[in-house]
Design a protein around this motif. Structure first.
Motif, PDB file in Angstrom:
ATOM      1  N   PRO A 270       0.814  -1.231   0.000  1.00  0.00           N
ATOM      2  CA  PRO A 270       0.000   0.000   0.000  1.00  0.00           C
ATOM      3  C   PRO A 270       0.842   1.274   0.000  1.00  0.00           C
ATOM      4  CG  PRO A 270      -0.872  -1.586   1.561  1.00  0.00           C
ATOM      5  CD  PRO A 270       0.457  -2.121   1.122  1.00  0.00           C
ATOM      6  N   LEU A 271       2.011   1.228   0.651  1.00  0.00           N
ATOM      7  CA  LEU A 271       2.860   2.420   0.686  1.00  0.00           C
ATOM      8  C   LEU A 271       3.462   2.723  -0.681  1.00  0.00           C
ATOM      9  CD1 LEU A 271       4.674   1.887   4.119  1.00  0.00           C
ATOM     10  CD2 LEU A 271       2.783   3.448   3.587  1.00  0.00           C
ATOM     11  N   SER A 272       3.733   1.688  -1.467  1.00  0.00           N
ATOM     12  CA  SER A 272       4.214   1.896  -2.844  1.00  0.00           C
ATOM     13  C   SER A 272       3.124   2.557  -3.680  1.00  0.00           C
ATOM     14  CB  SER A 272       4.619   0.559  -3.466  1.00  0.00           C
ATOM     15  OG  SER A 272       5.798   0.070  -2.899  1.00  0.00           O
ATOM     16  N   ILE A 273       1.886   2.092  -3.499  1.00  0.00           N
ATOM     17  CA  ILE A 273       0.762   2.680  -4.237  1.00  0.00           C
ATOM     18  C   ILE A 273       0.604   4.148  -3.859  1.00  0.00           C
ATOM     19  CG2 ILE A 273      -1.729   2.600  -4.614  1.00  0.00           C
ATOM     20  CD1 ILE A 273      -1.620  -0.407  -4.123  1.00  0.00           C
ATOM     21  N   LEU A 274       0.724   4.457  -2.551  1.00  0.00           N
ATOM     22  CA  LEU A 274       0.617   5.839  -2.089  1.00  0.00           C
ATOM     23  C   LEU A 274       1.718   6.706  -2.728  1.00  0.00           C
ATOM     24  CD1 LEU A 274      -0.534   8.049  -0.247  1.00  0.00           C
ATOM     25  CD2 LEU A 274       0.988   7.194   1.579  1.00  0.00           C
ATOM     26  N   THR A 275       2.949   6.170  -2.736  1.00  0.00           N
ATOM     27  CA  THR A 275       4.068   6.910  -3.325  1.00  0.00           C
ATOM     28  C   THR A 275       3.821   7.167  -4.816  1.00  0.00           C
ATOM     29  OG1 THR A 275       5.567   5.784  -1.795  1.00  0.00           O
ATOM     30  CG2 THR A 275       6.567   6.879  -3.689  1.00  0.00           C
ATOM     31  N   ALA A 276       3.350   6.138  -5.512  1.00  0.00           N
ATOM     32  CA  ALA A 276       3.088   6.263  -6.935  1.00  0.00           C
ATOM     33  C   ALA A 276       1.967   7.267  -7.207  1.00  0.00           C
ATOM     34  CB  ALA A 276       2.726   4.903  -7.533  1.00  0.00           C
ATOM     35  N   ILE A 277       0.924   7.249  -6.377  1.00  0.00           N
ATOM     36  CA  ILE A 277      -0.200   8.170  -6.579  1.00  0.00           C
ATOM     37  C   ILE A 277       0.229   9.615  -6.365  1.00  0.00           C
ATOM     38  CG2 ILE A 277      -2.414   8.904  -5.613  1.00  0.00           C
ATOM     39  CD1 ILE A 277      -3.091   5.961  -5.183  1.00  0.00           C
TER      40      ILE A 277
ATOM     41  N   VAL B  55       8.596  12.351   0.590  1.00  0.00           N
ATOM     42  CA  VAL B  55       7.503  11.809   1.412  1.00  0.00           C
ATOM     43  C   VAL B  55       7.855  10.405   1.898  1.00  0.00           C
ATOM     44  CG1 VAL B  55       5.116  10.974   1.356  1.00  0.00           C
ATOM     45  CG2 VAL B  55       5.688  13.195   0.345  1.00  0.00           C
ATOM     46  N   ALA B  56       8.395   9.582   1.008  1.00  0.00           N
ATOM     47  CA  ALA B  56       8.752   8.211   1.378  1.00  0.00           C
ATOM     48  C   ALA B  56       9.875   8.183   2.414  1.00  0.00           C
ATOM     49  CB  ALA B  56       9.163   7.440   0.128  1.00  0.00           C
ATOM     50  N   LEU B  57      10.861   9.074   2.259  1.00  0.00           N
ATOM     51  CA  LEU B  57      11.988   9.113   3.190  1.00  0.00           C
ATOM     52  C   LEU B  57      11.571   9.618   4.575  1.00  0.00           C
ATOM     53  CD1 LEU B  57      14.838  10.518   0.882  1.00  0.00           C
ATOM     54  CD2 LEU B  57      14.681   8.216   1.856  1.00  0.00           C
ATOM     55  N   LEU B  58      10.647  10.577   4.614  1.00  0.00           N
ATOM     56  CA  LEU B  58      10.246  11.179   5.883  1.00  0.00           C
ATOM     57  C   LEU B  58       9.252  10.327   6.663  1.00  0.00           C
ATOM     58  CD1 LEU B  58       9.844  14.965   4.926  1.00  0.00           C
ATOM     59  CD2 LEU B  58      11.703  13.891   6.228  1.00  0.00           C
ATOM     60  N   PHE B  59       8.301   9.733   5.971  1.00  0.00           N
ATOM     61  CA  PHE B  59       7.188   9.093   6.668  1.00  0.00           C
ATOM     62  C   PHE B  59       7.258   7.563   6.712  1.00  0.00           C
ATOM     63  CE2 PHE B  59       5.570  13.219   5.255  1.00  0.00           C
ATOM     64  CZ  PHE B  59       5.116  13.741   6.446  1.00  0.00           C
ATOM     65  N   TYR B  60       7.916   6.921   5.772  1.00  0.00           N
ATOM     66  CA  TYR B  60       8.043   5.462   5.841  1.00  0.00           C
ATOM     67  C   TYR B  60       9.362   5.009   5.184  1.00  0.00           C
ATOM     68  CZ  TYR B  60       5.349   6.573   1.581  1.00  0.00           C
ATOM     69  OH  TYR B  60       4.868   7.153   0.433  1.00  0.00           O
ATOM     70  N   PRO B  61      10.483   5.445   5.774  1.00  0.00           N
ATOM     71  CA  PRO B  61      11.797   5.076   5.227  1.00  0.00           C
ATOM     72  C   PRO B  61      12.019   3.564   5.240  1.00  0.00           C
ATOM     73  CG  PRO B  61      12.023   5.999   7.427  1.00  0.00           C
ATOM     74  CD  PRO B  61      10.596   6.211   7.014  1.00  0.00           C
TER      75      PRO B  61
ATOM     76  N   SER C 270      19.851   7.324  -5.854  1.00  0.00           N
ATOM     77  CA  SER C 270      19.632   5.951  -5.407  1.00  0.00           C
ATOM     78  C   SER C 270      18.452   5.835  -4.439  1.00  0.00           C
ATOM     79  CB  SER C 270      20.901   5.418  -4.708  1.00  0.00           C
ATOM     80  OG  SER C 270      22.006   5.480  -5.583  1.00  0.00           O
ATOM     81  N   MET C 271      18.054   6.970  -3.835  1.00  0.00           N
ATOM     82  CA  MET C 271      16.961   6.951  -2.867  1.00  0.00           C
ATOM     83  C   MET C 271      15.577   6.987  -3.519  1.00  0.00           C
ATOM     84  SD  MET C 271      18.498   9.767  -0.209  1.00  0.00           S
ATOM     85  CE  MET C 271      20.206   9.676   0.404  1.00  0.00           C
ATOM     86  N   ILE C 272      15.514   7.209  -4.825  1.00  0.00           N
ATOM     87  CA  ILE C 272      14.217   7.337  -5.515  1.00  0.00           C
ATOM     88  C   ILE C 272      13.486   5.998  -5.490  1.00  0.00           C
ATOM     89  CG2 ILE C 272      13.096   7.807  -7.720  1.00  0.00           C
ATOM     90  CD1 ILE C 272      15.444   9.636  -8.406  1.00  0.00           C
ATOM     91  N   PRO C 273      12.245   5.962  -5.017  1.00  0.00           N
ATOM     92  CA  PRO C 273      11.482   4.705  -5.015  1.00  0.00           C
ATOM     93  C   PRO C 273      11.125   4.275  -6.443  1.00  0.00           C
ATOM     94  CG  PRO C 273      10.555   6.304  -3.465  1.00  0.00           C
ATOM     95  CD  PRO C 273      11.536   7.049  -4.319  1.00  0.00           C
ATOM     96  N   LEU C 274      11.107   2.982  -6.677  1.00  0.00           N
ATOM     97  CA  LEU C 274      10.692   2.473  -7.986  1.00  0.00           C
ATOM     98  C   LEU C 274       9.229   2.821  -8.249  1.00  0.00           C
ATOM     99  CD1 LEU C 274      12.364  -1.066  -8.104  1.00  0.00           C
ATOM    100  CD2 LEU C 274      13.173   1.075  -9.095  1.00  0.00           C
ATOM    101  N   ALA C 275       8.456   2.929  -7.166  1.00  0.00           N
ATOM    102  CA  ALA C 275       7.047   3.309  -7.308  1.00  0.00           C
ATOM    103  C   ALA C 275       6.908   4.729  -7.837  1.00  0.00           C
ATOM    104  CB  ALA C 275       6.337   3.176  -5.966  1.00  0.00           C
ATOM    105  N   SER C 276       7.906   5.568  -7.590  1.00  0.00           N
ATOM    106  CA  SER C 276       7.876   6.936  -8.115  1.00  0.00           C
ATOM    107  C   SER C 276       8.192   6.944  -9.612  1.00  0.00           C
ATOM    108  CB  SER C 276       8.893   7.810  -7.378  1.00  0.00           C
ATOM    109  OG  SER C 276       8.572   7.922  -6.008  1.00  0.00           O
TER     110      SER C 276
END
Length: 597
Positions: free
Chosen positions: A171-178, A207-213, A340-346
């Motif tokens: 779900p966190l990947s979906i949130l990041t992607a959205i 957002v991903a680094l701050l709230f769900y690293p 390197s920190m960029i999520p694949l979901a992004s």
């Protein structure tokens, strides 16, 4: 060949340089996330996409044939490159890319730039839409954050992997992607000059680094840290085995690269009112694709979206493309560890949006609505691109297009028996004048409409042969509407001529076009016909034919096909037919002044 000092740099000024610097900066920022995204989707490390953006981007701008072309990795290559990586590996991808560069350079050198443009529109729309579907579906797993999937090059297998691992959805990947997707949609509407993809990546990453690293997959966790420097020069090991194995994928890369780059250059021409040099563009693409693999880069071509951005940002010359490559290099050197920190979901929504924009969905729907044979070519090409591969799709698309073209052209070939119309002031020939009681037994006149090529040559020969089975003495062929004749057409035409002459007949050609006449001249068939039997005017051809008649056969004839038949037959019945135009017709040349109109 001149590469510099040409029209692309005429009247270049400091003000122009400032515009190029600004547009290069903007396009460079736009190109960074796309370069990494295309590389990841192609199955290689993200930095390889950046290497390509830097090296190929600079070389395509310097050596290409367009003032505004921006080169680099593109979405169109993703399915092809991914399949090559899966089947042969990354090292062989570099070799295939180098081979494709050689092919592209040779295409330009031998002036084949114009040939690529003749690929039918249904084929290009079909495979472009198919590629877009493949890219979009290929990002579903990253969008959902699925884990444990096996990489497969087959579309069905990839979709099966998504279904099998759907329980691993994050779900966190979906949130990041959205979050990224919303920014990609909103920014262009509110701030059209701001690079939405870069902002989307930055915001969703923060957002991903701050709230769900550590809760979502990143570029670093999947591919490792990104190097902040270009790799050293590496010459791939070429062998006969490599060349034989990779010739087909290399050719596919070259063809797609050529098509994509020329399409992009045409778009640039339309936006700026300029004209690109197709052959030079292919040579520039070839140089870029020969050099880029030596530094680990993947195949590149002209990028339509980035080229359009370059123009809208005020680019003046190819210097903007060079600046764009330098900007990416500086970002790589300074900020690579942070990438390197960029999520694949992004990255997923960025590529999905690229697929959506390149899908040609409106063109696709428009062609489907026509419900013509082109619609079939379109659908088959698209389906094969998705479920088979691009090479098979293009081959089948071209084959079907060729078959449909031949069939269509065959239906356009028309031969009609004609005679002069005495009710026409110019006495133009007409098929309506031929009938049971008006048909000269010694002179046959036929109009030929359509191209005489391999698809219709036999049909043309048979049509005339069937009509002249009664063997008239003179055959006149009015060929003003035959614009093209190939060697097959000439062969069947020669067969007709030889058959007719064998039985003592005379063939006369009127109003023949330059291309067919040149073919007859080269093959020597014009000598067999007789140089004095080619006429620019059908009226003159008829006048000549009348001198070759058997006068004894004319005696008593009541067909009255021509004005002269009254005197030749010794019968007065034709007076009523030709009398209304007596005052208008003074000679045979006057009778047919507009016959070729």
């Amino acid at each position: 060949m001149k590469w510099f000092g040409d029209s692309r740099f005429q009247n270049y000024s400091l003000q122009a340089l400032q515009k190029d610097m600004m547009s290069g900066l903007i396009v460079g920022i736009v190109a960074i996330p796309l370069g990494m995204g295309f590389a990841i989707a192609s199955g290689v490390k993200p930095e390889y996409g950046l290497y390509t953006t830097i090296i190929a981007g600079i070389l395509i701008s310097l050596f290409g044939g367009s003032k505004f072309q921006i080169g680099g990795p593109t979405g169109a290559f993703i399915p092809i490159l991914f399949a090559i990586v899966m089947q042969y590996g990354y090292e062989d991808l570099l070799i295939a890319g180098f081979m494709a560069g050689v092919m592209l350079f040779l295409m330009g050198l031998f002036k084949l730039g114009g040939v690529i443009k003749f690929i039918p529109r249904p084929v290009t729309i079909g495979f472009t839409t198919g590629i877009a579907v493949t890219i979009f579906c290929g990002q579903i797993a990253n969008f959902l954050g699925l884990r444990g999937l096996e990489k497969t090059e087959n579309f069905f297998s990839s979709m099966k992997q998504i279904v099998l691992h759907f329980s691993t959805i994050n779900p966190l990947s979906i949130l990041t992607a959205i979050i990224c997707l919303v920014i990609l949609i909103i920014i262009p509407k509110w701030f059209p000059k701001v690079p939405a993809s870069l902002i989307g990546l930055l915001v969703s990453t923060i957002v991903a680094l701050l709230f769900y690293p550590g809760k979502v997959q990143t570029i670093g966790s999947t591919y490792g840290a990104i190097s902040n420097s270009l790799p050293s020069l590496h010459i791939p090991e070429l062998s006969i085995e490599h060349l034989q194995t990779l010739i087909k994928p290399a050719f596919t890369i070259a063809m797609l690269g050529g098509i994509e780059s020329l399409m992009s250059a045409v778009v640039a021409d339309g936006m700026t009112g300029t004209r690109h040099n197709s052959n030079r563009e292919l040579m520039g693409q070839g140089i870029a694709n020969m050099v880029t693999p030596l530094f680990g880069g993947i195949p590149a071509t002209g990028a339509i979206a980035r080229t359009a951005t370059n123009i809208k940002s005020g680019a003046v010359s190819p210097i903007s493309g060079v600046v764009h490559g330098i900007v990416v290099l500086l970002v790589l050197m300074l900020f690579a560890p942070y990438a390197s920190m960029i999520p694949l979901a992004s990255m997923a929504p960025v590529l999905m949006l690229v697929a959506w924009n390149m899908s040609e969905r409106k063109e696709f729907a428009h062609m489907l609505k026509t419900r013509t044979a082109d619609s079939i070519v379109l659908v088959i090409t698209c389906v094969l691109t998705i479920f088979a591969d691009l090479t098979i799709a293009v081959e089948m698309g071209l084959l079907l297009s060729a078959i449909l073209f031949v069939k269509h052209m065959s239906s356009l070939l028309v031969t009609k028996k004609v005679l002069p119309d005495p009710s026409d002031i110019n006495a133009r020939v007409s098929a309506n004048m031929v009938g049971e009681h008006r048909n000269c037994p010694q002179i046959s006149i036929y109009t030929v409409d359509g191209a005489l090529f391999f698809g219709v040559a036999r049909m043309f020969e048979q049509a005339i042969m069937d009509e002249i089975n009664y063997k008239p003495k003179v055959l006149i062929l009015k060929m003003d509407n035959v614009l093209y004749m190939d060697t097959t057409g000439e062969s069947n035409f020669a067969s007709l001529v030889k058959h007719f002459k064998k039985h003592g007949g005379i063939i006369i050609i009127s109003e023949i076009q330059d291309q067919p006449r040149e073919v007859l001249r080269k093959t020597g068939l014009d000598n067999l016909i007789g140089a004095d039997r080619f006429f620019d005017n059908t009226g003159d051809a008829i006048q000549y034919a009348l001198t070759k008649l058997n006068r004894a056969q004319c005696a008593g004839c009541k067909q009255f096909a021509f004005r002269e038949c009254t005197a030749l037959s010794g019968c007065a019945e034709a007076e009523s037919i030709h009398e209304p135009k007596r005052n208008h017709i003074r000679s045979r040349k006057q009778e047919f002044p507009g016959i070729n109109k």
